[in-house]
Design a protein around this motif. Sequence first.
Motif, PDB file in Angstrom:
ATOM      1  N   THR A   1      37.664  14.561   1.414  1.00  0.00           N
ATOM      2  CA  THR A   1      38.579  14.907   0.470  1.00  0.00           C
ATOM      3  C   THR A   1      40.093  14.996   0.613  1.00  0.00           C
ATOM      4  O   THR A   1      41.206  14.783   0.272  1.00  0.00           O
TER       5      THR A   1
ATOM      6  N   VAL B   1      38.474  21.995   3.476  1.00  0.00           N
ATOM      7  CA  VAL B   1      38.256  20.687   3.209  1.00  0.00           C
ATOM      8  C   VAL B   1      37.969  19.384   4.000  1.00  0.00           C
ATOM      9  O   VAL B   1      37.798  19.487   4.799  1.00  0.00           O
ATOM     10  N   LYS B   2      37.069  18.994   3.214  1.00  0.00           N
ATOM     11  CA  LYS B   2      35.765  18.369   3.584  1.00  0.00           C
ATOM     12  C   LYS B   2      36.577  17.046   3.692  1.00  0.00           C
ATOM     13  O   LYS B   2      37.863  16.477   3.292  1.00  0.00           O
TER      14      LYS B   2
ATOM     15  N   ARG C   1      41.311  11.428   0.343  1.00  0.00           N
ATOM     16  CA  ARG C   1      41.848  11.063  -0.920  1.00  0.00           C
ATOM     17  C   ARG C   1      43.101  11.678  -1.328  1.00  0.00           C
ATOM     18  O   ARG C   1      43.725  11.126  -1.751  1.00  0.00           O
ATOM     19  N   GLN C   2      43.174  12.729  -0.822  1.00  0.00           N
ATOM     20  CA  GLN C   2      44.560  13.243  -1.466  1.00  0.00           C
ATOM     21  C   GLN C   2      45.473  12.863  -0.679  1.00  0.00           C
ATOM     22  O   GLN C   2      46.705  12.743  -1.334  1.00  0.00           O
TER      23      GLN C   2
END
Length: 217
Positions: free
Chosen positions: A159, A155-156, A162-163
């Motif tokens: 990302t 996972v970047k 933001r999650q």
Amino acid sequence: KEFKGYHGSAREFEEFKLEKTLSGEGNISFGYGIYIAGNPRTGAHYAMVADEANKARMFDLYGRAQALQNKLKQDAVYRRDKTNLSPQEKLEINQEIKSILKQAADFKVGLKRRLYDVNVSDDVIPFLFDLDVPIKDQTTAVKDILLNMGFSENVKGITALRQLENSLGVQKATQLLEKNGIRGNKYLDMGSRGEGTGTYNFVIYNPIDRKNTRLNS
């Protein structure tokens, strides 16, 4: 080694306070904390943006006061003794004008475009979350923390952030990362994102993680 960054502001101040977040440019796109530019030109740009935002707010306040003053003048000129406004309404309008002008005067105190040098403590650096790379490419300390939090190594960084923000909100997401040992994050600044390399902006979650701040004269 500790690193020096730059914080652009439209106010004079002596210390960072998290409760002042959103009072400058008005944006926290990459977490809740102190925003620091690695490039002095980027810091100067944000000082200009914050300065323009403050000017717009002052213009709005004075505009509201002027509109109310015009309302009183028009009532006096065009209606003469047959006024549309009752004494109570006039009193309330005058009180609102005074309140708005006081807001403007209070807001104006300390307004000045500034660029501050900020030295960040060297022990923070291994715990900076890189938003531009996957979890697997973070520093060992950050990678271990994020894997323990349940994120996949592919996972970047942005990302993952933001999650958390979508689930908890920006401030609580940042607080959760800090609680788990992450001290801040970094991301390529606007001038570097297209190339995928260059200078970074930083978000430091806790004001105590910077060693000193001084006006860059």
